[in-house]
Scaffold this motif. Structure first.
Motif, PDB file in Angstrom:
ATOM      1  N   GLU A 266      -1.782   7.904  -7.612  1.00  0.00           N
ATOM      2  CA  GLU A 266      -3.145   7.830  -7.096  1.00  0.00           C
ATOM      3  C   GLU A 266      -3.701   6.428  -7.370  1.00  0.00           C
ATOM      4  OE1 GLU A 266      -6.962   7.766  -6.278  1.00  0.00           O
ATOM      5  OE2 GLU A 266      -6.539   7.827  -8.430  1.00  0.00           O
ATOM      6  N   PRO A 267      -4.034   5.624  -6.341  1.00  0.00           N
ATOM      7  CA  PRO A 267      -4.340   4.194  -6.525  1.00  0.00           C
ATOM      8  C   PRO A 267      -5.620   3.922  -7.310  1.00  0.00           C
ATOM      9  CG  PRO A 267      -4.740   4.859  -4.246  1.00  0.00           C
ATOM     10  CD  PRO A 267      -4.063   6.005  -4.919  1.00  0.00           C
ATOM     11  N   PHE A 268      -6.623   4.752  -7.174  1.00  0.00           N
ATOM     12  CA  PHE A 268      -7.895   4.463  -7.833  1.00  0.00           C
ATOM     13  C   PHE A 268      -7.758   4.514  -9.354  1.00  0.00           C
ATOM     14  CE2 PHE A 268     -12.073   5.736  -9.503  1.00  0.00           C
ATOM     15  CZ  PHE A 268     -12.856   4.699  -9.012  1.00  0.00           C
ATOM     16  N   THR A 269      -7.139   5.600  -9.846  1.00  0.00           N
ATOM     17  CA  THR A 269      -7.025   5.757 -11.305  1.00  0.00           C
ATOM     18  C   THR A 269      -5.853   4.988 -11.884  1.00  0.00           C
ATOM     19  OG1 THR A 269      -5.733   7.783 -11.006  1.00  0.00           O
ATOM     20  CG2 THR A 269      -8.117   8.011 -11.241  1.00  0.00           C
ATOM     21  N   GLN A 270      -4.831   4.737 -11.053  1.00  0.00           N
ATOM     22  CA  GLN A 270      -3.628   4.098 -11.572  1.00  0.00           C
ATOM     23  C   GLN A 270      -3.669   2.576 -11.468  1.00  0.00           C
ATOM     24  OE1 GLN A 270      -1.083   6.062 -13.081  1.00  0.00           O
ATOM     25  NE2 GLN A 270      -2.784   7.504 -12.871  1.00  0.00           N
ATOM     26  N   PHE A 271      -4.484   2.049 -10.551  1.00  0.00           N
ATOM     27  CA  PHE A 271      -4.479   0.604 -10.341  1.00  0.00           C
ATOM     28  C   PHE A 271      -5.875  -0.020 -10.465  1.00  0.00           C
ATOM     29  CE2 PHE A 271      -0.984   2.344  -7.709  1.00  0.00           C
ATOM     30  CZ  PHE A 271       0.075   1.801  -8.406  1.00  0.00           C
ATOM     31  N   LEU A 272      -6.880   0.567  -9.776  1.00  0.00           N
ATOM     32  CA  LEU A 272      -8.199  -0.060  -9.764  1.00  0.00           C
ATOM     33  C   LEU A 272      -8.906   0.054 -11.107  1.00  0.00           C
ATOM     34  CD1 LEU A 272      -9.472   1.014  -6.208  1.00  0.00           C
ATOM     35  CD2 LEU A 272      -8.384  -1.122  -6.914  1.00  0.00           C
ATOM     36  N   LEU A 273      -8.929   1.245 -11.682  1.00  0.00           N
ATOM     37  CA  LEU A 273      -9.604   1.396 -12.977  1.00  0.00           C
ATOM     38  C   LEU A 273      -8.957   0.553 -14.069  1.00  0.00           C
ATOM     39  CD1 LEU A 273     -10.581   5.192 -13.134  1.00  0.00           C
ATOM     40  CD2 LEU A 273     -12.008   3.224 -12.572  1.00  0.00           C
ATOM     41  N   PRO A 274      -7.613   0.552 -14.213  1.00  0.00           N
ATOM     42  CA  PRO A 274      -7.015  -0.323 -15.236  1.00  0.00           C
ATOM     43  C   PRO A 274      -7.342  -1.793 -15.030  1.00  0.00           C
ATOM     44  CG  PRO A 274      -5.435   1.328 -14.518  1.00  0.00           C
ATOM     45  CD  PRO A 274      -6.612   1.437 -13.603  1.00  0.00           C
ATOM     46  N   ALA A 275      -7.567  -2.196 -13.757  1.00  0.00           N
ATOM     47  CA  ALA A 275      -7.870  -3.600 -13.500  1.00  0.00           C
ATOM     48  C   ALA A 275      -9.200  -4.027 -14.090  1.00  0.00           C
ATOM     49  CB  ALA A 275      -7.855  -3.864 -11.990  1.00  0.00           C
ATOM     50  N   ILE A 276     -10.120  -3.072 -14.309  1.00  0.00           N
ATOM     51  CA  ILE A 276     -11.422  -3.399 -14.905  1.00  0.00           C
ATOM     52  C   ILE A 276     -11.525  -2.873 -16.340  1.00  0.00           C
ATOM     53  CG2 ILE A 276     -12.577  -3.465 -12.676  1.00  0.00           C
ATOM     54  CD1 ILE A 276     -13.646  -0.659 -13.213  1.00  0.00           C
ATOM     55  N   GLY A 277     -10.347  -2.553 -16.901  1.00  0.00           N
ATOM     56  CA  GLY A 277     -10.320  -2.174 -18.303  1.00  0.00           C
ATOM     57  C   GLY A 277     -10.534  -0.704 -18.594  1.00  0.00           C
ATOM     58  N   LEU A 278     -10.545   0.133 -17.569  1.00  0.00           N
ATOM     59  CA  LEU A 278     -10.694   1.575 -17.767  1.00  0.00           C
ATOM     60  C   LEU A 278      -9.382   2.279 -17.462  1.00  0.00           C
ATOM     61  CD1 LEU A 278     -14.168   2.174 -16.060  1.00  0.00           C
ATOM     62  CD2 LEU A 278     -13.688   1.923 -18.510  1.00  0.00           C
ATOM     63  N   ARG A 279      -9.034   3.233 -18.272  1.00  0.00           N
ATOM     64  CA  ARG A 279      -7.790   3.955 -18.044  1.00  0.00           C
ATOM     65  C   ARG A 279      -7.970   5.425 -18.422  1.00  0.00           C
ATOM     66  NH1 ARG A 279      -2.563   2.583 -17.312  1.00  0.00           N
ATOM     67  NH2 ARG A 279      -3.050   0.366 -17.651  1.00  0.00           N
ATOM     68  N   LEU A 280      -7.676   6.283 -17.466  1.00  0.00           N
ATOM     69  CA  LEU A 280      -7.702   7.717 -17.739  1.00  0.00           C
ATOM     70  C   LEU A 280      -6.383   8.127 -18.395  1.00  0.00           C
ATOM     71  CD1 LEU A 280      -9.251   9.195 -14.452  1.00  0.00           C
ATOM     72  CD2 LEU A 280     -10.370   8.849 -16.657  1.00  0.00           C
ATOM     73  N   PRO A 281      -6.438   9.117 -19.262  1.00  0.00           N
ATOM     74  CA  PRO A 281      -5.184   9.555 -19.890  1.00  0.00           C
ATOM     75  C   PRO A 281      -4.258  10.186 -18.864  1.00  0.00           C
ATOM     76  CG  PRO A 281      -6.952  11.085 -20.380  1.00  0.00           C
ATOM     77  CD  PRO A 281      -7.593   9.910 -19.704  1.00  0.00           C
ATOM     78  N   GLY A 282      -2.975  10.093 -19.135  1.00  0.00           N
ATOM     79  CA  GLY A 282      -1.989  10.768 -18.310  1.00  0.00           C
ATOM     80  C   GLY A 282      -1.661  10.044 -17.013  1.00  0.00           C
ATOM     81  N   GLU A 283      -1.121  10.811 -16.063  1.00  0.00           N
ATOM     82  CA  GLU A 283      -0.654  10.273 -14.789  1.00  0.00           C
ATOM     83  C   GLU A 283      -1.227  11.119 -13.654  1.00  0.00           C
ATOM     84  OE1 GLU A 283       3.592   9.499 -12.415  1.00  0.00           O
ATOM     85  OE2 GLU A 283       3.532  10.616 -14.310  1.00  0.00           O
TER      86      GLU A 283
END
Length: 910
Positions: A266-283
């Motif tokens: 899923e691109p939003f949680t896997q790529f966009l959020l980490p790019a701004i320093g946010l990361r949801l747990p898991g995959e």
């Protein structure tokens, strides 16, 4: 008998001699996949036999006394993924060595299974008839949707576009999609959500007895799991058409089919959020699928369709318009915790030529063939939204919760008119003048075909179903896996049905019905899977309950409801229980299945069970509070009990080797408490003596048969051969027989059992899948045969259609049994040829698909004089000349689809 003695002797020797062959053994070790350390106490079993062993402190095991052959070996241990190694070969007097590398997991024992090698052809630890297909198996078949796949299954008959499993009626199966039922509560029809074959990850078809976790079905379970995304992007695109092929041999029907599947992280949680320093747990992954099937069919059709929402018109360019979209997001929050949300939506716009109907019918509106633009457009929608949660509590226990909403609707109207705008349909042309022997002139109008006006029915229906399902599974002991659960369902259902709206003073036509009801139902179950020395026992108990709702209770308590007698009111209160102020009914169903190894390569299984389902809505609520002017009406009955089946099954599976198996099955089913229309007479102080027809639990049926399936798999050529012999008999094929008798539509109802409409004694079919892989080295006349091509072939040969034979044409006398005769058998061949190639790093495939290759005339309407569809010059019944219900014999729908050839292209990437 003496001349058969050598044959019996040879068969006995074939069966016994392998038992005296020199035995072999399997020796091996089990280690941790990451550390390589040996694992003691691992249970290693030979699937389908009594043999097995446990590893010692060095992770070592030995299994003795195995006959030569191929085996599937399973290793399982709490805290590790179960691993199955297939096709392990044992030779006489030899030791076969294998090694298991188990991966640690937080999932419960048996929740995750890793298969090393090819998937076993034969499941040796199931206790009833079932067939599990993966996405790659489905991709080989020449099918469009789930219904097409089920229709090809052993023990299934498709008659008038209805699916009948082992002699049961069309409303006796259950479709489950991602854990949620998609059964229409009004009609009982199950395949209401159109799902294209390419969106399916796994399909389980159970035609024999099923465990206690399944209910509200009497004949079969179709369990669908749709696809999910993976950790990498992958997808496919395909398009096929039949109107791009020149030549009269390949007649087209203006058909196009388009399918798109795409999934990945899923691109939003896997790529966009980490790019701004946010990361949801898991995959988190996603999967989307889109499918379109458009065709003008082989039958005459309207120039334009009018769906009930005007903006749907752009989605209805042809006579049959099928759309499906699927979206799914799966979130593995942490090991052992998974959340999945899915959205399925299908839309079908047509004129009902091929729409399954529980009560049967001829589908194509032959009387309206001169004015199809003034015949009904049918808009059918289905939306399924699910939220699934799976949580592993311990190495031995996990639970599942599923919340779902299933909405289905069907609207049928002429040119999207309101019924008050309908014009009366008239058959006025031609005008015929007939002079009798006395010189008197009689005038006759019409030829049986309507010339002006509109079709006579306006119909609108929807049901909104909310469900909550839960279950917990626990390995309480090494030999006991217990599963318990519940189902809760709440339904809102509304029907408005208007017939001949231009008749009468009420403004609601000659006949009408309208109601909105709020029933609810559910179930509780418990089952235990007992494993002992290779033998599997499934024992379970299920309790189903049903509350018909306040609509029924109000009708029972209202003395003005003249269709309910005082005796019926007393019976309702006697046969129901009271809970939270409402009255309901319940039914208890026991289930028992056993899988028992006979030899190292033979498994005997048997199943016994009670299966029930609540009455469908139209049998309960119809006309309880409506007051139509029609002469013949059929009323619902609040006192209907669940319909019940008691089924027995016995089967034997034999494995020749890992790539060749055969299975024999025999079954017997008693089906009783079927609703049927019964005439009721009573005295009303307000209306005097009245009589009417009402549904009552009085009919029954029986079904019995044998099934044989041979399966073979090889590198180049695989397939199966199926054979079925079955007989389905009963009191009637429809609950409405007595009403049709009263209306003069059919002769009297038989007093004894007769063949059911869908009875087809035998069917033979074969599926063949051939593929030439890239590394194949075959030569012909010194030239290497091209690679990466193949073909899929399906051939069917089966009994014809049942009908009532006309014995005496002059006196119009028919045989006694309604479906006592059967037409000639027919055969059909479907074929797909394809070639794979790589272009620009993407996998492509072009293919030619031909259905009904030899253009077989498959009957749908039988001439009762000849036992076949009408052909020019045939004798026809007298009624076919002037009876508007039968009409002339040249109905274009008297045959099923002719040959259809499509050219297609598919693109895949990963």
């Amino acid at each position: 008998m003496r001349r058969f003695a050598p044959i019996f002797l040879v068969l006995i020797l074939i069966w016994i001699v392998p038992g005296f062959a020199q035995k072999g053994r399997i020796e091996g070790t089990v280690v941790d996949a990451e550390t390589g350390k040996p694992l003691p106490g691992v249970n290693v079993i030979v699937k389908g036999t009594y043999k097995g062993a446990a590893t010692d402190e060095k992770g070592h095991f030995i299994i003795y006394g195995l006959s030569p052959g191929d085996y599937d070996i399973e290793a399982q241990m709490i805290g590790y993924t179960t691993q199955l190694q297939t096709g392990v070969r044992v030779l006489a007097g030899r030791t076969t060595k294998i090694q298991f590398k188990l991966k640690q997991t937080v999932l419960a024992l048996g929740q995750s299974i890793e298969i090393v090698g090819e998937r076993p052809l034969l499941e040796v630890d199931v206790t009833a008839s079932q067939h599990v297909m993966q996405a790659k198996d489905i991709a080989q078949k020449i099918v469009r949707d789930v219904g097409d796949i089920v229709a090809q299954e052993l023990g299934v008959v498709k008659e008038n576009n209805q699916i009948h499993i082992r002699g049961g009626r069309a409303d006796e199966s259950m479709y489950i999609v991602d854990g949620q039922s998609v059964k229409d509560p009004l009609s009982g029809y199950t395949n209401t959500l159109y799902i294209n074959a390419g969106a399916i990850e796994e399909l389980k078809i159970i035609t024999g007895g099923f465990n206690a976790e399944y209910g509200q079905a009497m004949s079969g379970i179709i369990d669908v799991k749709t696809k999910e995304g993976s950790s990498s992007f992958e997808g496919d695109f395909s398009w096929e058409s039949d109107h791009r092929i020149p030549g009269s041999f390949f007649k087209g029907f203006n058909t196009d089919e388009l399918e798109i599947n795409f999934g990945g992280p899923e691109p939003f949680t896997q790529f966009l959020l980490p790019a701004i320093g946010l990361r949801l747990p898991g995959e988190m992954t996603f999967f989307i699928s889109g499918y379109v099937h458009l065709t003008d069919t082989y039958l005459p059709h309207a120039n334009r369709l009018y769906p009930y929402k005007s903006y749907y018109s752009r989605l209805a360019p042809r006579e049959e318009n099928d759309w499906h979209v699927l979206g799914k997001v799966a979130w593995k929050i942490r090991p052992g915790q998974k959340l999945a949300i899915s959205y399925n939506r299908s839309l079908n716009i047509n004129q009902g030529y091929f729409l399954p109907r529980i009560e049967g019918g001829r589908y194509f509106p032959y009387r309206y063939s001169k004015m199809l633009d003034h015949y009904n457009t049918i808009t059918k929608e289905a939306v399924l939204t699910t939220v699934e949660w799976v949580h592993t509590l311990s190495p031995t226990t996990f639970y599942e919760l599923s919340l779902g909403r299933f909405f289905t609707s069907l609207h049928s109207a002429v040119r999207n008119k309101h019924w008050t705008e309908y014009q009366e349909n008239l058959d006025t042309e031609p005008v015929i003048y007939i002079v009798d022997s006395r010189g008197n002139v009689q005038t006759r109008f019409g030829d049986g075909f309507y010339d002006t006006g509109d079709a006579n029915r306006w119909y609108d229906y929807y049901s909104d179903n909310w469900s909550l399902n839960g279950s917990i599974t626990s390995n309480l002991h090494a030999k006991h896996q217990v599963k318990a659960g519940f189902e809760l369902r709440y339904t809102e259902m509304q029907v408005v049905d208007i017939i001949d709206p231009w008749i009468g003073e009420s403004g609601l036509g000659r006949n009408h019905d309208a109601y909105r009801v709020y029933p609810n139902d559910g179930a509780f179950f418990i089952q235990d899977r007992i494993t002992y020395s290779g033998m599997i026992v499934n024992i379970g108990l299920r309790y189903d309950y049903w509350f018909p709702g306040e609509y029924v209770e109000d009708a029972i308590n209202d003395p003005e409801t003249v269709t309910i007698t005082d005796a019926a009111r007393k019976l309702f209160k006697k046969e129901t229980f009271k809970f939270l102020g409402h009255r309901g009914k319940g039914h208890l169903s026991p289930r028992l299945g056993i899988s028992h190894p006979v030899t190292d390569n033979d498994v005997l299984y048997m199943h016994y069970g009670h299966f029930s389902q609540k009455p469908i809505g139209q049998y309960v609520y119809a006309k309880l509070k409506s007051h139509s002017e029609a002469t013949y009406q059929l009323f619902g009955n609040p006192n209907l009990n669940p319909t019940t089946t008691v089924a027995y099954e016995l089967g034997l599976k034999h494995r020749f080797n890992r790539n060749q198996t055969i299975e024999f099955k025999a079954y017997y089913k008693d089906m009783f408490d079927y609703p049927t229309a019964v005439r009721v007479q009573k005295f009303s102080p307000r209306l005097g003596n009245i009589s009417y027809y009402m549904y009552v639990n009085m009919d029954y049926a029986r079904s019995r048969g044998i099934e044989i399936r041979f399966r073979r798999r090889s590198r180049y050529l695989s397939g199966n051969i199926d054979f079925t012999y079955a007989v389905a008999t009963g009191k009637s094929s429809t609950p409405n027989t007595n009403l049709l008798v009263a209306a003069g539509r059919v002769p009297e109802k038989p007093l004894t059992e007769s063949y059911l409409r869908w009875d087809k004694p035998y069917r033979f079919s074969t599926d063949i899948f051939f593929y030439m892989p890239e590394d194949a080295r075959f030569y012909f006349m010194g030239l290497r045969i091209p690679t990466r091509w193949g073909f899929n072939l399906r051939f069917e040969y089966e009994s014809g259609k049942r009908y009532r034979r006309l014995i005496d044409v002059e006196r119009n006398i028919y045989e006694k049994d309604e479906y006592g005769s059967i037409s000639k058998p027919w055969s059909r061949l479907d074929l797909r040829l394809y070639k794979d190639f790589t272009l620009l790093g993407v996998e492509w495939s072009i293919y030619l698909e031909a259905e009904n290759v030899f253009n077989t005339k498959i009957p749908r309407i039988i001439n009762p004089v000849t036992g076949r569809p009408y052909e020019p010059g045939d004798i026809i019944p007298r009624t076919w000349h002037d009876d508007p219900r039968d009409l002339p014999p040249d109905n274009p729908a008297r045959y099923d689809w002719p040959r259809q050839v499509k050219l297609g292209i598919r693109m895949r990437f990963e």
